[in-house]
Scaffold this active site. Structure first.
Site, PDB file in Angstrom:
ATOM      1  N   CYS A   1     -35.002  11.618  48.678  1.00  0.00           N
ATOM      2  CA  CYS A   1     -33.956  12.078  47.743  1.00  0.00           C
ATOM      3  C   CYS A   1     -34.577  12.462  46.404  1.00  0.00           C
ATOM      4  CB  CYS A   1     -32.916  10.977  47.565  1.00  0.00           C
ATOM      5  SG  CYS A   1     -31.833  11.210  46.148  1.00  0.00           S
ATOM      6  N   GLY A   2     -34.389  13.720  45.992  1.00  0.00           N
ATOM      7  CA  GLY A   2     -34.960  14.184  44.732  1.00  0.00           C
ATOM      8  C   GLY A   2     -34.397  13.458  43.526  1.00  0.00           C
ATOM      9  N   HIS A   3     -33.078  13.174  43.543  1.00  0.00           N
ATOM     10  CA  HIS A   3     -32.465  12.459  42.424  1.00  0.00           C
ATOM     11  C   HIS A   3     -33.053  11.051  42.297  1.00  0.00           C
ATOM     12  CE1 HIS A   3     -29.780  15.792  42.392  1.00  0.00           C
ATOM     13  NE2 HIS A   3     -29.178  15.452  43.508  1.00  0.00           N
ATOM     14  N   CYS A   4     -33.292  10.415  43.454  1.00  0.00           N
ATOM     15  CA  CYS A   4     -33.865   9.062  43.440  1.00  0.00           C
ATOM     16  C   CYS A   4     -35.286   9.078  42.880  1.00  0.00           C
ATOM     17  CB  CYS A   4     -33.869   8.480  44.849  1.00  0.00           C
ATOM     18  SG  CYS A   4     -32.245   8.438  45.639  1.00  0.00           S
TER      19      CYS A   4
END
Length: 527
Positions: A75-78
């Site tokens: 996950c890029g946001h993570c």
């Protein structure tokens, strides 16, 4: 038995009891298999506990205040959040705050994601006093200082109790805005309401007191919440209703309204607060702050603001700064400054002064009253119709030809409403062009696009980019909104099925008004 082994045995028993929910065999599974090995202790990375279904129970037993991030490695946001999360753990440790950060690899722990209803990443759950069944949803910012402050407000007092004038003055000296609740009885339910609001209003500093000398000092005779500020009026009072008590929603709106400056300059830092203020009418003064003659207009603009507090938000836009997107939204050029515009951000209706001109306190006030009294009609943006608007596979629509084309009863018209700066619009441009080329020989199908930042429509307002709407042939001005996957294959199926929506999930639209996203609204990647 060696007495030194007893703590270890007790620990194992605790782990088995607390983790049994995640280890029960599924229906139909063989029950005679050996149980999985339970690890001793909980691993840690950069100050953050790394939990699994085996160790969550132990962590809940050990840490009375535990914030758990459910993340996915891809996950890029993570990934973007990871350094902030670790920094928050460091901040909490440095201030000896009794709160702990932890994380769970969601895809690797499906039992836990199912147990806690995790549907996207990152998702946060806050566990208090080992309560596994009713965790609190995390509602704070996604940056280190905000995470730390959110937790501090929950594990410690959310408001400082003030005993004397010296303490009150010291608290008020530390911040530009301080909110103090004056309550004659600190056990009253209104105090609980006040403290609950203080937990989440992280941008404000709170205090409370029941001391009669402080009531007298600040001229109060009844329970009141007072917002003290080092600007504008200096103070705003919110008396507690003696019959109804303190309403958290009303108090929240009051604090949000009165914590704003009477006049706010629009920039990257202030725009989130401008939109969060929930004041629907925004009056914008466009000036060039490098010019003395423009700066002189600020005094009259500011003088007109107080009577409209809570009804109109007064905003200054410097046309010499990076605010081209705001100018474009109002159909203005920098050379037209100084000028005024009023917009209702709910209806997106825009208004300009009838005389085009004076910017004095009296003129500004008169302009606002004229809009509210219906004496000035909203204006709509529309570009001129390009001579070659229908010469390419993708037809170019503007405000002046939209009705004629979109509601042509002999055509099925598929329209993309876009913003030139919208990333999602740019990403789908190739697919939209390919769609137009594919159906270019169909006389009954029109593929078109309209720049919704430069053209506004009477039929409806566009609230997100890209917005895709299908106008089927026939009477009745029917409109179908397309909310599925944005690729050539799915577009084609949609057209071939006469405007029946496929079932694929949609992307969330972006706000049309120039706005800076708040970090607490970071999107999640769905499971």
């Amino acid at each position: 038995m060696d007495c030194k082994l007893l703590p270890a045995l007790l620990l194992l028993l605790l782990l088995k009891a607390s983790g049994s929910r995640g280890q029960e065999p599924e229906p139909g599974e063989p029950s005679g298999e050996a149980p999985e090995q339970v690890p001793e202790g909980v691993p840690e990375e950069d100050g953050v506990l790394v939990l699994s279904r085996h160790t969550l129970g132990l962590a809940l037993q050990t840490h009375p205040a535990l914030l758990v991030e459910f993340y996915a490695p891809g996950c890029g946001h993570c990934k973007a959040l990871a350094p902030e999360y670790s920094k928050a753990a460091t901040l909490l440790a440095a201030e000896s705050v009794r709160a702990t950060l932890a994380k769970v690899d969601g895809p690797a722990e499906p039992e836990l994601t199912q147990e806690f209803g995790v549907t996207g990443y990152p998702t946060f759950k806050f566990f208090r006093d080992g309560n596994r069944t009713h965790p609190e949803e995390y509602t704070g910012p996604l940056e280190a200082e905000g995470i730390a402050k959110w937790l501090k407000r929950r594990v410690g007092p959310s408001a400082t109790q003030l005993e004397d004038e010296e303490g009150a003055q010291e608290l008020m000296h530390t911040q530009d805005i301080v909110v103090i609740g004056f309550f004659q009885d600190l056990q009253d339910k209104d105090v609980a309401t006040f403290l609950a609001l203080a937990q989440d209003a992280l941008e404000l500093t709170f205090g409370l007191t029941d001391r009669p000398q402080l009531f007298q000092k600040f001229g109060l005779t009844k329970d009141t919440v007072v917002l003290f500020k080092k600007f504008d009026e200096g103070r705003a009072d919110f008396p507690v209703d003696e019959e109804l008590g303190l309403d958290q929603g009303d108090l929240s709106r009051f604090l949000l309204t009165h914590s704003m400056h009477l006049v706010t300059e629009f920039n990257r830092q202030t725009s989130p607060k401008i939109f969060a203020a929930r004041i629907l009418n925004h009056l914008l003064l466009f000036i060039n702050q490098t010019l003395a003659s423009h700066r002189e207009l600020l005094a009259g603009f500011r003088e007109a603001a107080p009577p409209f507090r809570g009804q109109v938000l007064f905003v200054v836009v410097d046309v010499d700064m990076d605010n081209d997107h705001v100018l474009q939204y109002f159909g203005l050029k920098a050379q037209e400054a100084p000028t005024l515009r009023l917009v209702n951000i709910e209806t997106t209706k825009k208004y300009a002064p009838a005389d085009g001109g004076q910017i004095t306190a009296a003129a500004v006030s008169a302009f606002c009253h004229s809009v509210f009294n219906g004496e000035i009609k909203p204006y709509r943006l529309s570009q001129e119709i390009p001579p070659d608007w229908d010469q390419q596979p993708v037809k170019t629509l503007v405000g002046k030809n939209f009705e004629q084309v979109a509601f042509d009863e002999t055509k099925n018209v598929f329209v993309k409403f876009y913003a030139p700066w919208c990333t999602h619009c740019k990403e789908m441009a190739a697919a939209w062009k390919a769609l137009a080329e594919k159906y270019s020989d169909r006389q009954d199908i029109v593929i078109a696009e309209l720049d919704a930042t430069a053209n506004e429509l009477e039929a409806f307002a566009v609230h997100g980019f890209p917005t895709l709407k299908y106008f089927p042939a026939g009477p009745g001005r029917k409109v179908i909104e397309y909310k599925s996957t944005r690729d050539l294959e799915t577009f084609s199926k949609f057209l071939d099925n006469g405007g029946e929506l496929p079932t694929e999930p949609s992307e969330e639209p972006k706000p049309p008004f120039p706005e800076t996203a708040n970090s607490s609204t970071m999107p999640k990647e769905e499971l």
